[in-house]
Design a protein around this motif. Structure first.
Motif, short mmCIF file in Angstrom:
data_model
loop_
_atom_site.label_atom_id
_atom_site.label_comp_id
_atom_site.label_asym_id
_atom_site.label_seq_id
_atom_site.Cartn_x
_atom_site.Cartn_y
_atom_site.Cartn_z
N ASP A 195 0.86 -1.18 0.00
CA ASP A 195 0.00 0.00 0.00
C ASP A 195 0.90 1.23 0.00
O ASP A 195 1.81 1.34 0.83
N VAL A 196 0.66 2.14 -0.93
CA VAL A 196 1.42 3.39 -1.02
C VAL A 196 0.62 4.46 -0.31
O VAL A 196 -0.54 4.70 -0.62
N LYS A 197 1.23 5.10 0.67
CA LYS A 197 0.60 6.16 1.45
C LYS A 197 1.32 7.48 1.11
O LYS A 197 2.53 7.56 1.24
N THR A 198 0.55 8.48 0.68
CA THR A 198 1.15 9.73 0.23
C THR A 198 0.53 10.92 0.93
O THR A 198 -0.69 11.04 0.99
N MET A 199 1.38 11.81 1.43
CA MET A 199 0.94 13.06 2.03
C MET A 199 1.29 14.21 1.10
O MET A 199 2.38 14.23 0.53
N GLY A 200 0.37 15.15 0.95
CA GLY A 200 0.63 16.35 0.16
C GLY A 200 1.36 17.39 0.98
O GLY A 200 1.09 17.57 2.16
N ARG A 201 2.28 18.05 0.35
CA ARG A 201 3.07 19.10 1.02
C ARG A 201 3.33 20.23 0.03
O ARG A 201 3.16 20.07 -1.18
N THR A 202 3.77 21.35 0.56
CA THR A 202 4.18 22.47 -0.29
C THR A 202 5.66 22.77 -0.10
O THR A 202 6.15 23.81 -0.55
N THR A 203 6.36 21.88 0.57
CA THR A 203 7.80 22.02 0.80
C THR A 203 8.47 20.68 0.49
O THR A 203 7.81 19.65 0.38
#
Length: 179
Positions: free
Chosen positions: A75-83
């Motif tokens: 399972d690929v878990k991805t968090m969005g960031r702006t840095t």
């Protein structure tokens, strides 16, 4: 950690998928369209790096198994960031996903400004269970920059430093081949 530029083809495919399919199939905390897009981009990039086809929402709910590699359910878990992501950053995991039959988690961050996915590392589910920290819904979490937010659901966190480090897709594949 290693970072890859997300192609316009992947972004366009993922936007199309979000427009046509509902990727929020949980009983709660399904994420808004932007959060779903972040997850789909991370998953598609990693699947592409492994040589798999892009995600296809027509196939329906995947039971937390994005793909199988070396007979392991991943399972690929991805968090969005702006840095750019840092080793000190934390990855979130919703408790309500804990029952899924995933064996390996690959944690990623998607830099929305640079359109880059960083593969932060991976961890086997049993190691994740022993290293994660639990925060019940409503807990106040403080980010490294001093800002804070209340958790919207029961949440687990694991820091990048607690993941198995990877330096490239070949390094990641080699590590997963030895499981």
């Amino acid at each position: 950690m290693f970072t890859v530029k997300v192609s316009e083809a992947i972004i366009a495919h993922c936007i199309n998928q979000i427009e046509h399919y509902n990727f929020g199939q949980r009983c709660t905390a399904n994420g808004n369209k932007d959060q779903q897009l972040t997850g789909i981009i991370g998953q598609t990039v990693v699947m592409d790096l492994f040589g798999f086809n892009y995600i296809n929402g027509a196939e329906g709910f995947d039971d937390g198994i994005d793909f199988i590699f070396n007979s392991k359910k991943i399972d690929v878990k991805t968090m969005g960031r702006t840095t750019d992501v840092r080793l000190t950053y934390t990855n979130n995991f919703l408790k309500l996903q804990d029952y899924l039959q995933t064996e390996i988690y690959i944690f990623c961050s998607y830099n929305k400004i640079k359109k880059e996915v960083t593969v932060c590392g991976w961890i086997a589910k049993e190691d994740f269970v022993s290293k994660r920290k639990y925060f019940p819904k409503g807990s106040i979490r403080i980010r490294s920059d001093g800002t804070n937010f209340p958790t919207f659901s029961d949440l687990y966190e694991i820091d990048n430093i607690d993941l198995n480090p990877v330096t490239s897709i070949d390094d990641l594949k080699n590590q997963l081949n030895f499981l």
